[in-house]
Design a protein around this motif. Structure first.
Motif, PDB file in Angstrom:
ATOM      1  N   SER A 146       0.823  -1.218   0.000  1.00  0.00           N
ATOM      2  CA  SER A 146       0.000   0.000   0.000  1.00  0.00           C
ATOM      3  C   SER A 146       0.852   1.260   0.000  1.00  0.00           C
ATOM      4  O   SER A 146       0.410   2.327  -0.453  1.00  0.00           O
ATOM      5  CB  SER A 146      -0.942  -0.001   1.215  1.00  0.00           C
ATOM      6  OG  SER A 146      -0.213   0.101   2.426  1.00  0.00           O
ATOM      7  N   GLY A 165     -11.734  10.634  -1.053  1.00  0.00           N
ATOM      8  CA  GLY A 165     -12.881  11.102  -0.294  1.00  0.00           C
ATOM      9  C   GLY A 165     -13.813   9.975   0.128  1.00  0.00           C
ATOM     10  O   GLY A 165     -13.648   8.833  -0.275  1.00  0.00           O
ATOM     11  N   GLU A 180      -9.979   6.821   1.265  1.00  0.00           N
ATOM     12  CA  GLU A 180     -10.548   7.970   1.974  1.00  0.00           C
ATOM     13  C   GLU A 180      -9.604   9.163   1.932  1.00  0.00           C
ATOM     14  O   GLU A 180     -10.047  10.312   1.807  1.00  0.00           O
ATOM     15  CB  GLU A 180     -10.854   7.580   3.420  1.00  0.00           C
ATOM     16  CG  GLU A 180     -11.576   8.667   4.187  1.00  0.00           C
ATOM     17  CD  GLU A 180     -11.966   8.217   5.591  1.00  0.00           C
ATOM     18  OE1 GLU A 180     -12.555   9.035   6.319  1.00  0.00           O
ATOM     19  OE2 GLU A 180     -11.675   7.057   5.954  1.00  0.00           O
ATOM     20  N   ARG A 181      -8.311   8.887   2.007  1.00  0.00           N
ATOM     21  CA  ARG A 181      -7.316   9.962   2.031  1.00  0.00           C
ATOM     22  C   ARG A 181      -7.219  10.685   0.688  1.00  0.00           C
ATOM     23  O   ARG A 181      -7.098  11.917   0.651  1.00  0.00           O
ATOM     24  CB  ARG A 181      -5.951   9.365   2.400  1.00  0.00           C
ATOM     25  CG  ARG A 181      -4.790  10.356   2.412  1.00  0.00           C
ATOM     26  CD  ARG A 181      -3.534   9.655   2.883  1.00  0.00           C
ATOM     27  NE  ARG A 181      -2.354  10.493   2.794  1.00  0.00           N
ATOM     28  CZ  ARG A 181      -1.127  10.096   3.136  1.00  0.00           C
ATOM     29  NH1 ARG A 181      -0.948   8.867   3.609  1.00  0.00           N
ATOM     30  NH2 ARG A 181      -0.099  10.909   3.023  1.00  0.00           N
ATOM     31  N   TYR A 182      -7.288   9.917  -0.414  1.00  0.00           N
ATOM     32  CA  TYR A 182      -7.035  10.512  -1.723  1.00  0.00           C
ATOM     33  C   TYR A 182      -8.285  10.699  -2.578  1.00  0.00           C
ATOM     34  O   TYR A 182      -8.273  11.503  -3.506  1.00  0.00           O
ATOM     35  CB  TYR A 182      -6.022   9.656  -2.492  1.00  0.00           C
ATOM     36  CG  TYR A 182      -4.649   9.657  -1.845  1.00  0.00           C
ATOM     37  CD1 TYR A 182      -3.837  10.785  -1.899  1.00  0.00           C
ATOM     38  CD2 TYR A 182      -4.178   8.535  -1.157  1.00  0.00           C
ATOM     39  CE1 TYR A 182      -2.579  10.796  -1.306  1.00  0.00           C
ATOM     40  CE2 TYR A 182      -2.924   8.529  -0.569  1.00  0.00           C
ATOM     41  CZ  TYR A 182      -2.135   9.659  -0.634  1.00  0.00           C
ATOM     42  OH  TYR A 182      -0.903   9.676  -0.043  1.00  0.00           O
ATOM     43  N   GLU A 192      -7.595   6.921 -10.193  1.00  0.00           N
ATOM     44  CA  GLU A 192      -7.168   8.326 -10.191  1.00  0.00           C
ATOM     45  C   GLU A 192      -6.969   8.841 -11.616  1.00  0.00           C
ATOM     46  O   GLU A 192      -7.311   9.982 -11.928  1.00  0.00           O
ATOM     47  CB  GLU A 192      -5.863   8.463  -9.382  1.00  0.00           C
ATOM     48  CG  GLU A 192      -5.213   9.829  -9.436  1.00  0.00           C
ATOM     49  CD  GLU A 192      -6.057  10.914  -8.775  1.00  0.00           C
ATOM     50  OE1 GLU A 192      -5.861  12.094  -9.110  1.00  0.00           O
ATOM     51  OE2 GLU A 192      -6.924  10.581  -7.926  1.00  0.00           O
ATOM     52  N   TYR A 205      -6.360  -0.391   2.468  1.00  0.00           N
ATOM     53  CA  TYR A 205      -6.652   0.322   1.227  1.00  0.00           C
ATOM     54  C   TYR A 205      -7.806   1.303   1.404  1.00  0.00           C
ATOM     55  O   TYR A 205      -7.872   2.315   0.688  1.00  0.00           O
ATOM     56  CB  TYR A 205      -6.939  -0.680   0.115  1.00  0.00           C
ATOM     57  CG  TYR A 205      -5.745  -1.585  -0.179  1.00  0.00           C
ATOM     58  CD1 TYR A 205      -4.669  -1.114  -0.916  1.00  0.00           C
ATOM     59  CD2 TYR A 205      -5.687  -2.893   0.299  1.00  0.00           C
ATOM     60  CE1 TYR A 205      -3.566  -1.913  -1.169  1.00  0.00           C
ATOM     61  CE2 TYR A 205      -4.594  -3.708   0.046  1.00  0.00           C
ATOM     62  CZ  TYR A 205      -3.532  -3.222  -0.687  1.00  0.00           C
ATOM     63  OH  TYR A 205      -2.436  -4.021  -0.931  1.00  0.00           O
ATOM     64  N   ASP A 206      -8.721   1.007   2.330  1.00  0.00           N
ATOM     65  CA  ASP A 206      -9.808   1.952   2.622  1.00  0.00           C
ATOM     66  C   ASP A 206      -9.250   3.292   3.094  1.00  0.00           C
ATOM     67  O   ASP A 206      -9.771   4.361   2.739  1.00  0.00           O
ATOM     68  CB  ASP A 206     -10.738   1.375   3.689  1.00  0.00           C
ATOM     69  CG  ASP A 206     -11.642   0.288   3.137  1.00  0.00           C
ATOM     70  OD1 ASP A 206     -11.930   0.329   1.924  1.00  0.00           O
ATOM     71  OD2 ASP A 206     -12.056  -0.599   3.912  1.00  0.00           O
ATOM     72  N   LYS A 207      -8.190   3.232   3.894  1.00  0.00           N
ATOM     73  CA  LYS A 207      -7.570   4.470   4.382  1.00  0.00           C
ATOM     74  C   LYS A 207      -7.011   5.289   3.222  1.00  0.00           C
ATOM     75  O   LYS A 207      -7.130   6.524   3.194  1.00  0.00           O
ATOM     76  CB  LYS A 207      -6.454   4.137   5.381  1.00  0.00           C
ATOM     77  CG  LYS A 207      -6.939   3.576   6.702  1.00  0.00           C
ATOM     78  CD  LYS A 207      -5.763   3.238   7.607  1.00  0.00           C
ATOM     79  CE  LYS A 207      -6.249   2.630   8.930  1.00  0.00           C
ATOM     80  NZ  LYS A 207      -5.112   2.224   9.790  1.00  0.00           N
ATOM     81  N   LEU A 208      -6.402   4.592   2.270  1.00  0.00           N
ATOM     82  CA  LEU A 208      -5.855   5.292   1.109  1.00  0.00           C
ATOM     83  C   LEU A 208      -6.969   5.905   0.272  1.00  0.00           C
ATOM     84  O   LEU A 208      -6.849   7.039  -0.214  1.00  0.00           O
ATOM     85  CB  LEU A 208      -5.036   4.316   0.246  1.00  0.00           C
ATOM     86  CG  LEU A 208      -3.769   3.730   0.876  1.00  0.00           C
ATOM     87  CD1 LEU A 208      -3.116   2.749  -0.081  1.00  0.00           C
ATOM     88  CD2 LEU A 208      -2.789   4.827   1.249  1.00  0.00           C
ATOM     89  N   VAL A 249       0.995   5.371  -1.810  1.00  0.00           N
ATOM     90  CA  VAL A 249       1.318   6.619  -1.103  1.00  0.00           C
ATOM     91  C   VAL A 249       2.464   7.339  -1.800  1.00  0.00           C
ATOM     92  O   VAL A 249       2.397   8.554  -2.056  1.00  0.00           O
ATOM     93  CB  VAL A 249       1.676   6.324   0.369  1.00  0.00           C
ATOM     94  CG1 VAL A 249       2.149   7.603   1.068  1.00  0.00           C
ATOM     95  CG2 VAL A 249       0.489   5.718   1.102  1.00  0.00           C
ATOM     96  N   GLU A 252       1.796  10.968  -3.611  1.00  0.00           N
ATOM     97  CA  GLU A 252       2.468  12.122  -3.018  1.00  0.00           C
ATOM     98  C   GLU A 252       3.472  12.755  -3.976  1.00  0.00           C
ATOM     99  O   GLU A 252       3.933  13.869  -3.748  1.00  0.00           O
ATOM    100  CB  GLU A 252       3.178  11.715  -1.725  1.00  0.00           C
ATOM    101  CG  GLU A 252       2.241  11.302  -0.598  1.00  0.00           C
ATOM    102  CD  GLU A 252       1.300  12.430  -0.176  1.00  0.00           C
ATOM    103  OE1 GLU A 252       1.741  13.605  -0.174  1.00  0.00           O
ATOM    104  OE2 GLU A 252       0.128  12.147   0.122  1.00  0.00           O
TER     105      GLU A 252
END
Length: 538
Positions: free
Chosen positions: A136, A251, A247-249, A175, A242-245, A140, A144
């Protein structure tokens, strides 16, 4: 200056011939393909697709980490984007699988006890969790890096070709708003069919459960337990990373699991000659054995060794690309058994050399496996049960002596064994005697070779080679900017709507209401009749 009429006619004729040739050619306009592979044996499959896509005029870009084991930074058939990670992904470490195998063999020696079952998952789950956590970080590092992402957008790729075993590419493709094609058999929760198609666990063996499609009651119980464990691990351990990613990128409106399930085409490395029958979907394309091809001549040295086997022929042994070698106590038993047979043996062996290797056995660090399996003198293949080796054996009609070690290898060998084309040996219980008996049974019982020849005939009898099928569908997605007309959106439904639980509950409520009305009406009528009867009697 004027040209003679003869030259003009000749040039015109040449232009006409060239034009007809170009119009008749099935060529495809070159496109741009972004590839997210998985290292190790998975790369062998992906690399073959990339080579053929490049040969058809497409420009291929491969995303790799700086510590990739097989995926080289420079190659003639693709460009690469190298991403440096804080920590190397476990699958890219050659020693990882050696140490992991040692632990798994120690657990398997304890037999099929509850303690061994718990120990197995105690070792397996943290290892897989760490692998996904490391993977994961690739997303990032890419997200970034604004310069890199802008460069990818400017490249205007036509499609993303992904191996979703490590699904970082799914996020990047979303993306970049690219249509996606999966080169897949395994996904975060196990076998990919369980994510892409209906999978009744009453007769579809789940990942990690070595069973056929004809299960007894207890086997179905075991199948459900494995299924629930896979789902719990996937939803509680893997997906949150992956859920965190997401949500982070992206929404809160985007769901990772929906992204994972939403591929346009699933190129499934499966053939139903090998796989048990099961439900499927229109956007799943089966390309099992796409790496198989006719054998080529051996080197002079290897051919000389093979021919020296005379009428007895040769046996091939390989444990694939991930495992360097078995523990020396097991390889010594294997070597002792090989020394007792008249066949010559070619053994791909990288670990510590056994002391008792017979004169009939040739140890090599690399060998042309496909060419040897297609040689007329091949008699049997001793294999760990990786799908690449199994499909090559099926293609060439060579029976298998299985020594499954890790992951899906137990299920793979069982599938071929169920067809009568293989016989397995438990690595933890392997002795020179039982291994020798297994070799002799496969060699001398003609049913094993006959059954494998039958599988080979079925596997080859196709309107199009699986590799050509894979290339067609990748280019199909490029031409049409996706394949949404083949994709169901049932995965976006809630579980209760998918299984019509809400409809069933509503209909039951209506039935209960109608039943209550009918019963109440009957009771009311009976009550009125009883009162009228009493009144008359009085």
């Amino acid at each position: 200056m004027s040209l003679p009429m003869g030259n003009i006619s000749g040039i015109s004729l040449l232009l006409l011939v060239v034009s007809v040739f170009l119009l008749a050619s099935p060529g495809v306009q070159g496109g741009k393909i972004l590839v997210f592979p998985v290292d190790g044996s998975h790369w062998v499959n992906m690399n073959l697709l990339i080579q053929n896509l490049h040969a058809r005029g497409h420009e291929v870009t491969v995303v790799r980490s700086a510590t990739s084991w097989y995926i080289k930074e420079k190659a003639p058939h693709y460009h690469s984007i190298t991403v440096t990670l804080p920590e190397a992904i476990s699958i890219e470490d050659e020693d990882f699988f050696v140490k992991f195998l040692e632990k798994m063999l120690a657990i398997q020696k304890e037999g099929a006890s509850f303690v061994a079952f718990v120990q197995f998952y105690w070792e397996m789950l943290p290892a897989l969790s760490k692998m996904h956590q490391q993977s994961s970080m690739l997303a990032v590092e890419m997200f970034e890096n604004k310069t890199l992402m802008q460069s990818l957008r400017d490249s205007q790729f036509d499609v993303a070709l992904l191996d979703p075993g490590l699904p970082v590419g799914v996020l990047v493709a979303h993306e970049l708003q690219l249509p996606t094609v999966y080169n897949v058999r395994w996904i975060t929760s196990g076998e990919a069919h369980f994510v892409a198609a209906p999978s009744p666990i009453s007769y579809v063996p789940t990942s990690g459960n070595a069973a056929t499609d004809k299960m007894t009651y207890l086997q179905r119980v075991n199948n459900i337990i494995h299924y629930l464990l896979n789902v719990c691990f996937d939803r509680c351990v893997v997906c949150p990373l992956y859920d965190k990613l997401v949500e982070r990128y992206f929404g809160p409106g985007v769901d990772f699991y929906h992204l994972l399930q939403g591929a346009d085409i699933w190129l499934m490395r499966v053939d139903f000659v090998f796989e048990f029958p099961r439900p499927t979907m229109p956007n799943i394309v089966y390309i099992g054995g796409f790496q198989c091809k006719p054998s080529e001549p051996l080197s002079s040295e290897l051919e000389e060794f093979v021919q020296s086997s005379g009428e007895h022929g040769i046996i091939l042994m390989s444990l694939g690309t991930l495992v360097k070698g078995l523990p020396v106590d097991i390889t010594s038993e294997i070597a002792a058994a090989f020394a007792q047979i008249p066949q010559k043996v070619i053994w791909r062996h990288v670990g510590e050399r056994p002391d008792n290797v017979g004169n009939n056995t040739l140890l090599v660090k690399w060998m042309p496996q496909n060419d040897l399996l297609g040689h007329p003198k091949i008699k049997a293949f001793v294999a760990h049960g990786g799908t690449n080796g199994i499909y090559e054996s099926i293609y060439h009609g060579v029976p298998i002596i299985g020594i499954p070690l890790l992951f899906d290898q137990f299920e793979n060998i069982l599938r071929v064994e169920a067809r009568g084309a293989a016989k397995s040996v438990d690595a933890t219980k392997l002795t020179r005697q039982n291994f020798l008996e297994t070799i002799q049974e496969v060699l001398h019982n003609p049913s094993y070779r006959a059954n494998m020849k039958r599988l080979s005939a079925l596997h080859r009898d196709k309107p199009m080679h699986p590799l050509d099928t894979a290339l067609f569908w990748i280019e199909f997605v490029m031409r049409h900017k996706g394949a949404s007309h083949l994709c169901t959106e049932s995965y976006k439904m809630s579980w209760y709507a998918y299984h019509s639980v809400d409809v069933i509950c509503f209909l039951l409520a209506v039935m209960l209401m109608l039943t209550a009305i009918v019963v109440g009406s009957i009771r009311f009528v009976c009550f009125r009749l009883c009162r009228r009867s009493k009144t008359k009697q009085e």
